[in-house]
Motif scaffolding. Structure first.
Motif, PDB file in Angstrom:
ATOM      1  N   ARG A 183      40.331  55.675  34.702  1.00  0.00           N
ATOM      2  CA  ARG A 183      39.403  54.558  35.264  1.00  0.00           C
ATOM      3  C   ARG A 183      39.195  55.334  36.613  1.00  0.00           C
ATOM      4  O   ARG A 183      39.727  55.980  37.258  1.00  0.00           O
ATOM      5  CB  ARG A 183      40.418  53.499  34.939  1.00  0.00           C
ATOM      6  N   ASP A 184      38.567  54.254  37.230  1.00  0.00           N
ATOM      7  CA  ASP A 184      38.352  53.890  38.422  1.00  0.00           C
ATOM      8  C   ASP A 184      39.333  53.646  39.504  1.00  0.00           C
ATOM      9  O   ASP A 184      40.462  53.629  38.976  1.00  0.00           O
ATOM     10  CB  ASP A 184      36.817  53.068  39.053  1.00  0.00           C
ATOM     11  N   PRO A 185      38.899  54.181  40.670  1.00  0.00           N
ATOM     12  CA  PRO A 185      40.427  54.486  41.765  1.00  0.00           C
ATOM     13  C   PRO A 185      40.975  52.321  41.845  1.00  0.00           C
ATOM     14  O   PRO A 185      41.501  52.245  42.191  1.00  0.00           O
ATOM     15  CB  PRO A 185      39.554  54.823  42.968  1.00  0.00           C
ATOM     16  N   ILE A 186      39.786  51.898  40.972  1.00  0.00           N
ATOM     17  CA  ILE A 186      40.177  50.208  41.281  1.00  0.00           C
ATOM     18  C   ILE A 186      41.382  49.602  40.041  1.00  0.00           C
ATOM     19  O   ILE A 186      41.994  48.970  39.811  1.00  0.00           O
ATOM     20  CB  ILE A 186      38.993  49.486  41.840  1.00  0.00           C
ATOM     21  N   ALA A 187      40.605  50.457  38.860  1.00  0.00           N
ATOM     22  CA  ALA A 187      41.362  49.765  37.759  1.00  0.00           C
ATOM     23  C   ALA A 187      41.014  48.408  37.532  1.00  0.00           C
ATOM     24  O   ALA A 187      42.050  47.957  37.204  1.00  0.00           O
ATOM     25  CB  ALA A 187      42.641  50.885  37.843  1.00  0.00           C
ATOM     26  N   CYS A 188      40.450  47.824  37.804  1.00  0.00           N
ATOM     27  CA  CYS A 188      40.195  46.348  37.520  1.00  0.00           C
ATOM     28  C   CYS A 188      40.274  45.789  35.626  1.00  0.00           C
ATOM     29  O   CYS A 188      40.245  44.967  35.775  1.00  0.00           O
ATOM     30  CB  CYS A 188      39.432  45.762  38.454  1.00  0.00           C
ATOM     31  N   LYS A 189      39.401  46.641  35.191  1.00  0.00           N
ATOM     32  CA  LYS A 189      39.567  46.907  33.714  1.00  0.00           C
ATOM     33  C   LYS A 189      41.091  46.642  32.898  1.00  0.00           C
ATOM     34  O   LYS A 189      41.573  47.937  33.216  1.00  0.00           O
ATOM     35  CB  LYS A 189      37.882  47.299  33.292  1.00  0.00           C
ATOM     36  N   PRO A 190      41.329  45.680  32.113  1.00  0.00           N
ATOM     37  CA  PRO A 190      41.792  46.665  31.749  1.00  0.00           C
ATOM     38  C   PRO A 190      42.210  47.441  30.476  1.00  0.00           C
ATOM     39  O   PRO A 190      40.987  47.627  29.762  1.00  0.00           O
ATOM     40  CB  PRO A 190      42.389  44.594  30.933  1.00  0.00           C
ATOM     41  N   ALA A 191      43.614  47.807  30.323  1.00  0.00           N
ATOM     42  CA  ALA A 191      43.519  48.699  29.747  1.00  0.00           C
ATOM     43  C   ALA A 191      44.920  49.270  29.633  1.00  0.00           C
ATOM     44  O   ALA A 191      46.422  48.858  30.031  1.00  0.00           O
ATOM     45  CB  ALA A 191      43.354  50.626  29.893  1.00  0.00           C
TER      46      ALA A 191
END
Length: 298
Positions: free
Chosen positions: A248-256
């Motif tokens: 995930r990218d450093p912000i991780a705004c997409k759920p996982a």
């Protein structure tokens, strides 16, 4: 939106159930992506042979006699297995490049969905349930697989725009998010000889990982470098012939969410995609950390 699922089996006795489990996970993510759906299955290896999974909107006529025509063009025996709008062509591994070139010149608008020794990708426009039924995904077996339900935001709803994307032998990617530097990166990768079919930013991400691995990086190293070279927000789930990775990218705004047991590693955009997996009640369940690479190999 978009929904991602993935399953990497550690327990070989579960391999006949891979397609069934992935289908259930995929359908659960329908409301995250009702426009189109796709699934990648890593099946059995046959020494010396490789596969091209192809698609045509005119499958009935395009696939009639295709194996014979293609075999004559490349000077080798080709077998064909048709599934709805897709067909899996098997041939000697060293004939894959010639076969792709020959298919590009054939009538019927035959498009390559995937290439590799064990990878097969099936994807189409429509609800995940309908797509899975068309290709009988629940009956498929294999060691690992990934799937995607798409809600198109940056490009048209088409078969080629659906995920997963395959840009290197036995390597594919699904993506939830958006990249801001995909156009400049597409031009660079094209100059480097990486083949990119669509305008979808997710295919650029897949091509980037292919390029890194072609230049000696492991899957884990390629995913690490993506954190520096890809701008935007993203969650990637990636498959290779013997591996499965998540970043995930450093912000991780997409759920996982992920779950791991002695029998498997599973990924879902939401936990509800995992609830029917065997032994989930005893699994270690966690949210993948931002800017952290996770990967497993057989």
């Amino acid at each position: 939106m978009c929904g991602i699922v993935g399953l990497f089996l550690k327990d070989k006795s579960l391999e006949p159930q891979l397609g069934d489990m992935l289908t259930d996970m995929l359908i659960t993510m329908t409301d995250r992506g009702p426009d189109s759906a796709g699934i990648a299955i890593y099946g059995a290896d046959k020494d010396g042979t490789a596969k091209l999974t192809v698609q045509s909107d005119n499958a009935e006529t395009a696939f009639d006699g295709l194996a014979e025509r293609l075999g004559a063009d490349i000077g080798a025996t080709v077998s064909i297995r048709v599934k709805d709008t897709h067909a899996v062509l098997e041939m000697p591994e060293d004939k894959i490049k010639d076969a792709r070139a020959a298919l590009a010149n054939m009538a019927g608008n035959i498009r390559v969905m995937s290439t590799g020794e064990i990878l097969e990708i099936y994807k189409e426009v429509g609800l995940p349930k309908d797509v899975a039924e068309r290709f009988e995904v629940s009956k498929m077996s294999g060691s690992h697989g990934i799937g995607h339900t798409r809600m198109a935001t940056e490009s048209a709803v088409t078969t080629m725009g659906a995920h997963p994307f395959n840009t290197g032998a036995d390597q594919c990617l699904v993506h939830n998010g958006s990249l801001s530097n995909h156009n400049s990166l597409r031009r660079k990768l094209t100059r480097e000889g990486v083949h990119i079919e669509t305008k979808n930013d997710s295919e650029v991400a897949a091509a980037y990982l292919t390029w890194r691995m072609q230049n000696g990086a492991t899957l884990g190293e390629a995913l690490e470098s993506s954190l520096d070279d890809l701008d935007g927000f993203f969650t990637f789930v990636v498959g290779t012939k013997d591996g499965f990775g998540v970043v995930r990218d450093p912000i991780a705004c997409k759920p996982a969410v992920m779950a791991e047991t002695d029998a498997y590693v599973a990924f879902g955009s939401e936990y509800r995609a995992l609830v029917n997996l065997p032994g989930i009640e005893d699994a270690r369940v966690w949210e993948p950390e931002p800017a952290t690479v996770y990967f497993w190999n057989h």
